[in-house]
Design an enzyme around this catalytic site. Structure first.
Site, PDB file in Angstrom:
ATOM      1  N   GLU A  25     -16.600 -19.293  -0.681  1.00 61.97           N
ATOM      2  CA  GLU A  25     -17.094 -18.114  -1.404  1.00 61.97           C
ATOM      3  C   GLU A  25     -17.182 -18.358  -2.913  1.00 61.97           C
ATOM      4  OE1 GLU A  25     -14.774 -14.505  -0.997  1.00 61.97           O
ATOM      5  OE2 GLU A  25     -16.230 -13.326  -2.103  1.00 61.97           O
ATOM      6  N   LYS A  32     -20.175 -17.806   1.878  1.00 60.20           N
ATOM      7  CA  LYS A  32     -20.087 -16.370   1.544  1.00 60.20           C
ATOM      8  C   LYS A  32     -20.539 -16.191   0.108  1.00 60.20           C
ATOM      9  CE  LYS A  32     -16.881 -12.483   1.294  1.00 60.20           C
ATOM     10  NZ  LYS A  32     -15.874 -11.727   2.040  1.00 60.20           N
TER      11      LYS A  32
HETATM   12  P1  13P Z   1     -16.510  -7.030  -1.376  1.00 65.07           P
HETATM   13  O1  13P Z   1     -17.461  -6.931  -0.222  1.00 65.07           O
HETATM   14  O2  13P Z   1     -15.765  -5.739  -1.652  1.00 65.07           O
HETATM   15  O3  13P Z   1     -17.134  -7.655  -2.581  1.00 65.07           O
HETATM   16  O4  13P Z   1     -15.341  -7.996  -0.904  1.00 65.07           O
HETATM   17  C1  13P Z   1     -15.627  -9.104  -0.150  1.00 65.07           C
HETATM   18  C2  13P Z   1     -14.656 -10.167  -0.439  1.00 65.07           C
HETATM   19  O5  13P Z   1     -14.047 -10.701   0.468  1.00 65.07           O
HETATM   20  C3  13P Z   1     -14.480 -10.594  -1.830  1.00 65.07           C
HETATM   21  O6  13P Z   1     -13.696 -11.763  -1.878  1.00 65.07           O
END
Ligand code: 13P
Length: 343
Positions: free
Chosen positions: A177, A222
């Site tokens: 991510e 992600k």
């Molecule tokens: P949000 O969808 O609230 O941005 O959170 C997702 C997430 O896992 C952020 O690390």
């Protein structure tokens, strides 16, 4: 025999399903609770997560995996049933957030570097024994007048790659991510600036993943969507956001990656759903696209629950509705009429 990394990744991307990010750290859940005037107690955190995980209809039909914290991976519902057993019942894969948070980068650029690599190999072994099938590590990339710097992009990309290869060694699918934040300050950047930075970040991330020897078929990405900052004058349409996001991803994400699961990043619930659905209407994508939302799945359910177990049914109905809308979006079949009619 345990599932292969690729099989787990593909199961997380099952058509019409997505991931629930319920891995709010203690400071983050404290902030969410404070907004509805609740203290951050162990019992309330347990109740809240129990409400979500016992939303049987949502969990069975629309959720493929849940990102947990160390606390929730080993936690039990009020009646003593483990959260893991509740998930196993719904055929949901438990995941675990393994980073230790994003901290200020040395210097004064306002950037952040994610920590948590020390001891990670041993921790991952433990998480695998506890049944975690996937993990998450969030890198935060800041946009302001002087950021992001090359130094910050490279440092975060390198950490993501070290995390990802350690996960794969432990038999855990890494969800990688790199979040280019759109709702941070000053937030006045344009859609194009976000597109350029997101592309640059993804390029660096995949370069580091390859260098580290990460199997691209055994991971998920992600990313953020390509959006202007919250204080930007740009007001792109849903279709423009979808088109630009897909263009950037196509240019920088190898087709070997089995799936992309977006974060919601402070978009309204309906925006996050509309953007995902519009992207899934674009034909010929090399990877399936779904959601890995935190706030955009939980906002209404959290407020409806309001700290009371007697509100479980209504809160679960709210969560199930959002999960179903995002399931439709993952299939490119969502409409705002449906969203309102069914609400
Ligand atoms: P949000 O969808 O609230 O941005 O959170 C997702 C997430 O896992 C952020 O690390």
């Amino acid at each position: 025999m345990p599932m292969s990394l690729n099989a787990t990744a593909r199961k997380l991307m099952e058509p019409g399903k997505g991931i629930l990010a319920a891995d709010e750290s203690e400071p983050t859940i404290a902030k969410r609770f404070a907004k509805i005037n609740l203290p951050n107690s162990l019992d309330l955190r347990r109740d809240y997560r129990e409400m979500l995980f016992r939303s049987t209809e949502a969990m069975r039909n629309y959720i493929s995996g849940v990102i947990l914290t160390e606390e929730t991976l080993e936690q039990h519902a009020a009646d003593g049933t483990s959260f893991r057993a509740i998930m196993a019942d719904a055929d949901v894969i438990p995941g675990i957030k393994v980073d230790r948070g994003a901290f200020p980068m040395p210097g004064d650029t306002g950037e952040k570097i994610t920590e948590g690599l020390d001891g990670l190999r041993q921790r991952l072994e433990q998480y695998a024994k506890l049944g975690a099938g996937f993990a998450k590590w969030r890198a935060v990339i800041t946009i302001n007048d002087i950021a992001p710097t090359r130094n910050n992009i490279r440092a975060n990309a390198h950490s993501l790659a070290r995390y990802a290869i350690l996960c794969q060694e432990a038999g855990i699918v890494p969800v990688v991510e790199p979040e280019v934040v759109g709702d941070g300050e000053p937030g006045n950047h344009s859609l194009e600036r976000c597109a350029q930075v997101t592309g640059d970040v993804l390029e660096n991330v995949f370069k580091e993943l390859r260098l580290a020897g990460v199997d691209l078929g055994g991971m998920l990405l992600k990313p953020n969507m390509v959006l202007p900052g919250i204080n930007s004058r740009d007001r792109p349409s849903v279709d423009e956001v979808a088109r630009r996001t897909v263009e950037v991803l196509r240019e920088h994400v190898p087709a070997a990656v089995p799936g992309i699961a977006f974060l919601s990043g402070g978009q309204t619930d309906e925006e996050a759903t509309a953007h995902l659905s519009a992207m899934n209407k674009i034909v010929g994508l090399p990877w399936p696209l779904t959601f890995s939302y935190g706030r955009a799945l939980q906002n209404v359910a959290l407020r409806t629950w309001a700290g009371r177990r007697e509100n479980f049914p209504q809160a679960q109905a709210a969560f199930t509705h959002r999960a179903r809308m995002n399931s439709l979006a993952a299939l490119g079949q969502w409409t705002s009429e449906q969203d309102r009619l069914a609400a």
